[in-house]
Design an enzyme around this catalytic site. Structure first.
Site, short mmCIF file in Angstrom:
data_model
loop_
_atom_site.label_atom_id
_atom_site.label_comp_id
_atom_site.label_asym_id
_atom_site.label_seq_id
_atom_site.Cartn_x
_atom_site.Cartn_y
_atom_site.Cartn_z
N ASP A 169 0.82 -1.22 0.00
CA ASP A 169 0.00 0.00 0.00
C ASP A 169 0.85 1.28 0.00
O ASP A 169 0.73 2.12 0.89
CB ASP A 169 -0.94 0.03 1.22
CG ASP A 169 -1.92 -1.12 1.23
OD1 ASP A 169 -2.33 -1.55 0.14
OD2 ASP A 169 -2.27 -1.59 2.32
N GLU A 181 -11.44 -2.46 -2.46
CA GLU A 181 -10.81 -1.65 -1.43
C GLU A 181 -9.74 -0.76 -2.06
O GLU A 181 -9.57 -0.74 -3.28
CB GLU A 181 -10.17 -2.56 -0.36
CG GLU A 181 -9.11 -3.51 -0.91
CD GLU A 181 -8.59 -4.50 0.12
OE1 GLU A 181 -9.14 -4.55 1.23
OE2 GLU A 181 -7.63 -5.21 -0.19
#
Length: 342
Positions: free
Chosen positions: A35, A201
């Site tokens: 991420d 997501e």
């Protein structure tokens, strides 16, 4: 204008016939970068923030590296009183005025009791971040969302955070200005949802031209070394677009993003497996460039169509499938067709 359209179509054709490009060069510490969030300081230093290590911070003179570990952004963890406040996830870094904002997630894997926090700094440097605690975005059992994976967008003077993971996927809420907390009276609104497989997501909203593009990750993200999903069910990057930052997102076929829509931007190919956790960045070196600094017609074409950087994490199948082996990836993307193409 006809020439521009012809060049754009040709560039799109090249991307189509050649498939996905391999990730751009990366040197130094390019591993364990789940991420990632990328930002470039005015002195030319690139900062990369990533999940784990209380938000690991790396710097480099160029997006290609060499990347050097500098330490934890929040070495004391978060002041938010939740499990997971010493293991912070999915950072998002943005410059607001003269202040840098670091949004982060406090959660545990597979748990809905989560919150989004924020810290500020005037320089991005390790040791300068002040934790402000919760933004007011919080979830618990019974909520239609999970309060992780924040992304900040300034849409015509109003700040929004887009967030969410599984449950009922991706939501958005308006923020105060400056964006330290949820705006009074604002509640979360769903902007993306797959009613069949609620596995979306990592939202990232990016404005290009007259459209807002909602990038998101879909599929299984992690644990590939112990349990690999069926082919095509691993992480991939999708996109929908809208003329409004706050909703109405549709994919290239016209399918609503709130009804399972999403056009694939990047998926597994070659030695690249499960790309996701993405962001998009106007990079002044590898993206939009100054016409005075380039002299060939091909690079003038790139100027006309203003390439941006798509960055993400992925597994290199030649290195290993473990979460700690996730690599930092980046590619230029082309919006000349109206849709981002790697």
């Amino acid at each position: 204008m006809a020439l521009y359209k012809t060049i754009g179509a040709f560039l799109l054709f090249l991307g189509t016939v050649s498939g996905y490009a391999n990730p751009g060069a990366c040197s130094g510490t390019c591993v364990n970068t789940h991420d990632p969030s990328i930002i470039r300081r005015s002195d030319g230093t690139y900062f990369r923030f990533s999940t784990g290590g209380k938000i690991a911070v790396h710097t480099a003179p160029d997006i290609t590296g060499p990347w050097t570990y500098k330490g934890a952004a929040l070495p004391a963890g978060s002041s938010i009183d939740l499990g997971g406040n010493q293991d912070l996830w999915a950072p998002e870094v943005a410059l607001v005025g003269n202040t840098y904002y670091l949004y982060y997630s406090v959660s545990k894997f597979g748990v809905q009791d989560s919150a989004i926090g924020v810290a500020t700094s005037s320089s991005l440097d390790v040791g300068t971040w002040k934790d402000l605690g919760s933004t007011g975005i919080r979830s618990s059992s019974g909520k239609p969302y999970n309060a992780i994976d924040p992304n900040l967008i300034n849409a015509d003077g109003t700040y929004y955070i887009t967030f969410g993971s599984f449950w009922k996927d991706i939501h958005q809420v308006a923020m105060k200005n400056p964006p330290k907390a949820v705006a009074s009276g604002s509640s979360a609104v769903q902007v993306a949802f797959d009613p069949v497989k609620t596995d979306e997501e990592g939202a990232f909203v990016f404005k290009h031209g007259s459209y807002y593009y909602l990038f998101f990750s879909k599929g299984k993200c992690c644990g590939y070394d112990t349990s690999r999903p069926a082919a095509g069910e691993e992480y991939k990057i999708l996109v929908c677009r809208s003329t409004s930052a706050t909703g109405g997102y549709k994919d290239k076929s016209g399918k609503a993003c709130t009804n399972g829509g999403g056009t694939v931007v990047l998926e597994s190919h070659g030695n690249v497996y499960g790309p996701g956790g993405q962001g998009v960045y106007d990079d002044p070196v590898h993206g939009p460039v100054s016409i005075r600094s380039r002299k060939t017609i091909w690079l003038i074409m790139l100027i006309i169509f203003a390439l941006q950087i798509l960055y993400y994490h992925y597994v290199n199948t030649k290195i290993g499938f473990a979460d700690g082996q996730k690599q930092f990836g980046w590619n230029t993307i082309n919006f000349s067709s109206g849709w981002p193409v790697v």
